[in-house]
Design a protein around this motif. Sequence first.
Motif, PDB file in Angstrom:
ATOM      1  N   ASP A   1      42.427  35.101 -18.939  1.00 29.25           N
ATOM      2  CA  ASP A   1      43.715  35.622 -19.336  1.00 29.25           C
ATOM      3  C   ASP A   1      44.758  35.024 -18.684  1.00 29.25           C
ATOM      4  N   VAL A   2      44.400  34.440 -17.632  1.00 27.78           N
ATOM      5  CA  VAL A   2      45.512  33.426 -16.902  1.00 27.78           C
ATOM      6  C   VAL A   2      45.037  32.059 -16.785  1.00 27.78           C
TER       7      VAL A   2
ATOM      8  N   VAL B   1      40.710  39.801 -12.642  1.00 25.52           N
ATOM      9  CA  VAL B   1      41.278  39.074 -13.833  1.00 25.52           C
ATOM     10  C   VAL B   1      40.506  37.875 -14.153  1.00 25.52           C
TER      11      VAL B   1
ATOM     12  N   ALA C   1      44.099  31.719 -22.915  1.00 21.74           N
ATOM     13  CA  ALA C   1      44.822  32.452 -21.874  1.00 21.74           C
ATOM     14  C   ALA C   1      46.160  32.962 -22.456  1.00 21.74           C
ATOM     15  N   ARG C   2      46.434  34.197 -22.072  1.00 23.61           N
ATOM     16  CA  ARG C   2      47.939  34.837 -22.435  1.00 23.61           C
ATOM     17  C   ARG C   2      48.954  34.396 -21.665  1.00 23.61           C
ATOM     18  N   TYR C   3      48.633  34.184 -20.502  1.00 19.99           N
ATOM     19  CA  TYR C   3      49.658  33.619 -19.269  1.00 19.99           C
ATOM     20  C   TYR C   3      49.511  32.449 -18.844  1.00 19.99           C
TER      21      TYR C   3
ATOM     22  N   ASP D   1      54.493  33.521 -20.900  1.00 17.32           N
ATOM     23  CA  ASP D   1      53.702  34.681 -21.823  1.00 17.32           C
ATOM     24  C   ASP D   1      53.466  33.319 -22.936  1.00 17.32           C
TER      25      ASP D   1
ATOM     26  N   LEU E   1      50.539  39.798 -12.282  1.00 17.84           N
ATOM     27  CA  LEU E   1      49.579  39.399 -13.412  1.00 17.84           C
ATOM     28  C   LEU E   1      48.536  40.286 -13.424  1.00 17.84           C
TER      29      LEU E   1
ATOM     30  N   THR F   1      48.103  41.887 -17.175  1.00 10.91           N
ATOM     31  CA  THR F   1      46.876  41.677 -18.127  1.00 10.91           C
ATOM     32  C   THR F   1      46.217  42.817 -18.177  1.00 10.91           C
ATOM     33  N   SER F   2      46.558  44.008 -17.507  1.00 12.06           N
ATOM     34  CA  SER F   2      45.525  45.431 -17.629  1.00 12.06           C
ATOM     35  C   SER F   2      46.235  46.038 -18.996  1.00 12.06           C
TER      36      SER F   2
END
Length: 422
Positions: free
Chosen positions: A329-330, A355, A378-380, A398, A416, A420-421
Motif C-alpha cells: 500500500d505504501v 501496513v 502502492a496507493r501512496y 497519492d 499512513l 491505508t485503513s
Amino acid sequence: MNQPTFRAPKGTFDLVPPRGEAVLAVRDAMAGPVRRAGYGYVETPSFEETGLFARGVGESTDIVTKEMYSFTTRGGDDVSLRPEGTAPVLRAALENGLHRGALPVKLWYGGSYYRYERPQKGRFRHFSQVGAEVLGTEDPAVDAELIVLAMDAYRALGLTEVRVLINSLGSSESRPAYRDALQQFLRGLDLDEDTASRVEINPLRVLDDKRPDVQKALADAPLVTDFLSDGDRAHHDRVRRLLTDAGVPYDDDPRLVRGLDYYTRTLFEFVHDGLGSQSAVGGGGRYDGLSELLGGPRLPSVGWALGAERTLLAMEAEGLPLPGTPGVDVYLVPLGDDAERHAFGLVTELRRAGVAADVATGGRGLKGAMKAADRSGARYAVVVGERDLADGVAQVKDLRSGEQEPVALGDVRSHLITATSS
Ligand code: HAM
C-alpha cells in the motif's frame, strides 16, 4: 545469453508472482467455507508407506499401477509420494484415535500431490489440492453439506460455470448384483486384452475408459442406479433433495465413476466446460468401507478434494482477474544516505503496524524509484529527500490522484496508518 543448466522436472512448473499469489488466494478461498463450517486442520507427511495407497486407493487403479512416485528408502522402507489425501488423512485419524472421540470428525487439509501422469493442459505431475473429509457418519446431510461448501468456494472465487455431477455407486448391498450385470454386458463386447482383463478384476473401471470407441460400445451398459437397494436409493434421494433445498443445482450422471476404488454410495465431480479434456476441478464421494480396509473399525465417511491449478485455469477461462494480486500500500522513496536510514526505520514501523509497505533500496534516483513505486501497486509514495529531512517533513503522494502534501516526519506513520485503513 546463458541458458540455465536446470529446469523444473517434466510435468511440473514453478509458481512465480503474480500467479504464485493467485494460487495462494485460490487455496485460501477453497478452504474458507469448510473452515467457517468448523472443520479442523490436519497435516500429514508428503510420503507414506506404499501399501497404504495400494490397499486404500486400489491395487488395480491407474494411480497405483502407473502413477505413483515410489521408492525404497536407504533403510529399506517402500514409500510413495502421496498421489491423493484421503487414505493418508484416514490413516492419521485412526493412528491418532480421532475416531474414539465424538463423531463425526470433520477435517480439512491441503498441499502438494504427485502423480506420474502424461502431462497436458490441466494435468501435471505435481499439483495442489484442498480437501475435506467427514469421518464417522452415514448421514446424507454431510454428503450434501460437502457439495454445498465446495460450490460456495467456487462461487466465492467468482466462478459461475462449475457444474456438479452426482451419482450413487451403491453400498455392499447393491454392488454385487450390479457388478455381475456389468461384467456380463462387458464380456459380450469386443475389447482389447488389457480392457478384457480389467472386466474380470474391476469392471467399474472400464466405464471410465475415455476412448471414443469404448465409450460408444458402452452406450447400452447397465446403469448402477437401476441396481440400488432401497436403503441406497433413499440415501441418494436424500442427498439430492438437500442440494435442491440449498439451491445447488446438480446433474444426475448415472455413468459417473472415478479413478479411486474406495468409493461407495455418493459420488460427485465438479466440472468446468472451459478446460478441455481435464474438466474436473474437484471431486469426491463416500467411502464407507475404507477404514476397515486399513485395519480400523467401521467408519462410514465422505469427502472431496479440489484442484487449485485447474480452478485457476477455470477462472481464466471465465475471464476473471487473477485473485490475490501482490503488492504493497505504501512505497518509500528515500533520496540520500540519511533519508535511507530514516526510511528503513519508518518502513519497519509501518510493517509492524500492519501496513503493507516497501522501500526503494540501492541508492536509486527519484525517477527509477517512482517507477518502482508504480510497479509495486502502492496507493501512496513517500518521498524523503535531503531538503525534506532538513525541513522535518516527508512528501506523501497519492499515486491515484497525483496529489502531494508534506507531512511532518513525526506524523508520517500515523498519517499512513489512517490513510491505508480507510
Ligand atoms: P481426484 O479426483 O483424484 O480425487 O482429485 C481431485 C482433484 O485434484 C481433481 O478434480 C483435479 O482438480 C485435481 N487433480 C487430480 N490430478 C491432477 C493432476 N494430475 N494435475 C492437476 N490437478 C489434478 C482425489 O484425490 C480424492 N482423494 C478426493 C476425495 C476426498 N474423495 C474423498 N475424499
